[in-house]
Write an enzyme that holds these catalytic residues in place. Structure first.
Site, mmCIF file in Angstrom:
data_model
loop_
_atom_site.group_PDB
_atom_site.id
_atom_site.type_symbol
_atom_site.label_atom_id
_atom_site.label_comp_id
_atom_site.label_asym_id
_atom_site.label_seq_id
_atom_site.Cartn_x
_atom_site.Cartn_y
_atom_site.Cartn_z
ATOM 1 N N LEU A 118 0.831 -1.192 0.000
ATOM 2 C CA LEU A 118 0.000 0.000 0.000
ATOM 3 C C LEU A 118 0.872 1.252 0.000
ATOM 4 O O LEU A 118 1.949 1.258 0.574
ATOM 5 C CB LEU A 118 -0.881 0.015 1.254
ATOM 6 C CG LEU A 118 -1.994 -1.037 1.327
ATOM 7 C CD1 LEU A 118 -2.718 -0.903 2.652
ATOM 8 C CD2 LEU A 118 -2.954 -0.895 0.164
ATOM 9 N N GLY A 119 0.333 2.266 -0.644
ATOM 10 C CA GLY A 119 0.943 3.579 -0.496
ATOM 11 C C GLY A 119 2.304 3.723 -1.110
ATOM 12 O O GLY A 119 3.046 4.639 -0.794
ATOM 13 N N ASP B 281 0.339 9.590 16.249
ATOM 14 C CA ASP B 281 1.389 9.267 15.256
ATOM 15 C C ASP B 281 0.885 9.641 13.860
ATOM 16 O O ASP B 281 1.003 8.879 12.920
ATOM 17 C CB ASP B 281 1.740 7.784 15.324
ATOM 18 C CG ASP B 281 3.072 7.506 14.648
ATOM 19 O OD1 ASP B 281 3.370 6.333 14.366
ATOM 20 O OD2 ASP B 281 3.826 8.470 14.377
#
Ligand code: NAG
Ligand code: NAG
Ligand code: NAG
Ligand code: NAG
Ligand code: NAG
Ligand code: NAG
Ligand code: NAG
Ligand code: NAG
Ligand code: NAG
Length: 576
Positions: A496-497, A537
């Site tokens: 992903l990403g 975060d």
């Protein structure tokens, strides 16, 4: 130093035992200052050889007491006397009766001998170098010349503590000659001290300072431009040029002064546990300038942070961090800032399905057990490493004009440091589950020095009330087999990403929508959700986009529920 005079003596007798006889024969005639000793002439106390251009001088000197005299070479025009080479460093001469002479080839193959005129006691000698003369050159090299003026021996091959321009530090593999620097025992004691500096041949060659046999400093493998541990070395400095040769016959480092820098004097010296470059600048106020010195800081101490540790001198007082995917081997020592125990892998390598975490801007780890193949690309290197289950890391072997070549490590990664400028990329093999998100920092510093929570290293990111939170939040849990299946065994294509292909669709209005979406998500978490959650975060790497580019906030690993207990506070720095 008085002008030199060389006494002409008859040829030396074959047997050194006959040396005492010379005493009565020696002062037959006197020649003027010379750069050469012949079988007919020798050098005794108070006399010197001066190189043709008046740069270097060879003679007897007594650094501490007259009862300990040495034969050495120093700069002719530089005061205070700076000795660059010592012949009899471990055998001081007592008294003034020593004499340096050529021995003809009928004795021990010929060469040079430094012996006591009256007792015949030999302090130092060169044998097997059939020579007709010895000459001191302007480079500072004392050479023995045989028939046809061929060099049969040279002091440059037997360094003391100093490397002069043109001297080689390292190996002549065809003869097995290992040229190393060895420290003086003290400022006035040229006898061999505790430290040496030379080239380690095993694996991929690197320079080491050793204390006896123990490594103290390592400069890293040559990367085409400089030693990996010395990124400040400029290959073509205006005044010096560095060369490193590693082929079937030679492995050595040398430096040269540029032709147009002939008014610059420079020496490289092993001084105690440090290597230093001194420069005597033309037209300066006189005196040596310390141009450069190593080790620089505690991160240069060999293996400061142990195996799989990364030393970062810019990291405040805690210099050690673990490579991502590793945790301190001895957490308590680590918390007490003794990082030498190093780090251990969190998840065993699976061999198949592993990946690599890049460590950027570092000094490559010890290559004593590594292998190099300069002939392949870095991509091929990656493939080769993945294909061999014992490979734990790889890196380019050459960074000149782009990365190329391949170094492969199969044993623990030792003595890595991070540089704020320069340094190289190292790719460390990790199990798929330990691979960092792209864009995250590649080492993890353990923030265990908070005095309120002493000596409890934070090794996992989800360290607080993990169990209760996950129950309360209806978090869906997947077992590993489900994840393996749905990610096609952690295939890169399922990551992903990562792929950039859709970034072109990100025009401003789309970006604005994404930002708004994230803000809405946060508002929900902070205000509208049944449980008030602070993420702790939030960063680009934790925002996922679906196929319609709708943002999803992910990674609640360090998130906290903000409940009735509004007094609860976080005592540790977490996330971003
Ligand atoms: C040495 O001396 C002998 C005689 O004294 C002479 O024949 C010879 O040429 C000299 N050798 C050298 C190298 O000067
Ligand atoms: C050096 O020579 C002197 C005088 O000849 C003598 O007294 C002394 O013991 C010698 N020292 C050594 C170490 O031989
Ligand atoms: C002279 O040289 C030989 C060969 O290098 C060596 O074995 C011998 O010990 C040396 N003698 C002295 C007194 O240094
Ligand atoms: C440095 O200069 C020399 C000679 O000018 C040249 O041959 C060499 O390729 C240069 N090295 C680098 C790394 O640019
Ligand atoms: C190794 O390099 C040195 C210095 O460039 C050269 O003199 C020597 O011939 C080379 N040896 C081989 C086997 O290429
Ligand atoms: C060794 O370093 C000290 C300072 O650290 C310096 O004073 C001394 O001159 C150096 N020795 C040599 C041989 O350069
Ligand atoms: C190299 O391998 C030897 C033998 O396995 C080991 O003792 C040594 O620690 C290793 N050195 C490094 C720097 O990895
Ligand atoms: C894998 O690497 C090890 C250590 O470098 C090496 O000894 C071994 O030959 C390699 N295996 C293969 C199949 O290349
Ligand atoms: C922005 O991109 C989207 C598709 O990603 C498109 O529908 C929209 O028309 C684009 N807007 C502008 C102003 O180009």
């Amino acid at each position: 130093m008085a002008m030199a005079a060389v006494i002409i003596t008859p040829p030396l007798p074959a047997a050194l035992l006959l040396l005492p006889l010379l005493l009565s024969l020696s002062s037959s005639s006197v020649a003027s200052a010379s750069d050469t000793i012949t079988p007919n002439s020798s050098l005794s106390h108070g006399q010197t050889l001066v190189s043709a251009g008046g740069v270097f001088e060879l003679g007897f000197f007594s650094p501490a007491t007259p009862s300990a005299t040495f034969l050495g070479i120093w700069y002719k025009g530089i005061s205070p006397t700076t000795v660059v080479w010592v012949a009899n460093r471990d055998a001081p001469i007592n008294g003034t009766a020593a004499i340096l002479s050529i021995i003809d080839s009928t004795t021990n193959g010929g060469g040079l001998v430094l012996a006591d005129r009256s007792s015949g006691h030999v302090f130092w000698n060169v044998t097997g170098a059939g020579a007709t003369s010895a000459q001191l050159l302007d480079s500072g090299n004392l050479v023995l010349l045989g028939a046809g003026d061929v060099i049969t021996w040279q002091s440059f091959d037997h360094p003391s503590d100093t490397l002069l321009p043109g001297m080689k530090l390292g190996w002549d593999l065809s003869t097995g000659l290992d040229r190393r620097l060895a420290t003086w025992r003290g400022p006035t004691d040229p006898s061999r001290g505790d430290y040496t500096f030379g080239m380690e041949l095993r694996g991929v060659p690197e320079g080491f300072i050793w204390r006896h046999a123990a490594p103290v400093y390592r400069n890293g493998p040559w990367n085409g431009l400089q030693f990996s541990g010395e990124p400040e070395m400029r290959p073509n400095n205006t005044d010096f040029r560095f060369e490193f040769v590693a082929n079937a016959t030679d492995v050595y480092y040398t430096f040269l002064l540029d032709a147009d820098a002939d008014d610059v004097t420079s020496r490289f010296v092993l001084n105690g546990s440090s290597i230093q470059r001194y420069v005597w600048a033309p037209g300066g106020g006189g005196g040596w300038t310390l141009y450069w010195s190593l080790p620089r800081d505690q991160c240069d101490q060999y293996a400061q942070c142990g195996a799989y540790g990364v030393c970062d001198a810019g990291g405040g007082s805690a210099v050690c961090a673990c490579v991502v995917g590793f945790s301190p081997a001895a957490p308590r020592d680590w918390a007490l800032r003794d990082g030498s125990g190093g780090c251990v892998r969190r998840t065993r390598l699976a061999c198949a399905g592993d990946g690599f975490a890049p460590l950027r801007g570092v000094k490559l780890p010890d290559t004593t057990n590594a292998t190099v193949d300069a002939g392949i690309s870095v991509e091929q290197c990656r493939t080769r490493c993945l294909a061999n289950c014992s490979c734990v890391a790889y890196a380019a072997s050459n960074i000149k004009g782009g990365d190329s070549g391949c170094i492969i490590w199969s044993s623990a990664l030792i003595d890595i440091r991070r540089f704020s400028n320069g340094g190289q990329d190292l790719y460390v093999r990790l199990a798929a589950s330990d691979l960092p998100n792209p864009g995250t920092f590649q080492t993890q510093r353990f923030n265990s020095f908070d005095s309120s929570v002493p000596l409890t290293p934070v090794q996992e990111r989800n360290m607080e009330d993990e169990s209760t939170q996950s129950k309360d939040l209806n978090v869906m849990l997947f077992d590993i087999s489900t994840i393996v299946l749905s990610t096609n065994n952690f295939a890169t294509s399922a990551k992903l990403g990562e792929d950039n292909t859709r970034s072109s669709q990100l025009n401003w209005s789309k970006r604005f929508d994404i930002i708004l979406g994230i803000a809405r998500g946060l508002l929900y978490l902070h205000q509208d959700s049944r449980y008030k959650v602070i993420h702790r975060d939030l960063k680009a790497g934790n925002i996922l986009l679906d196929k319609d580019m709708n943002p999803k906030i992910s990674d609640f690993g360090v998130a906290r529920i903000f409940g009735d207990d509004t007094n609860s506070h976080t005592r540790k720095v977490v996330g971003t």
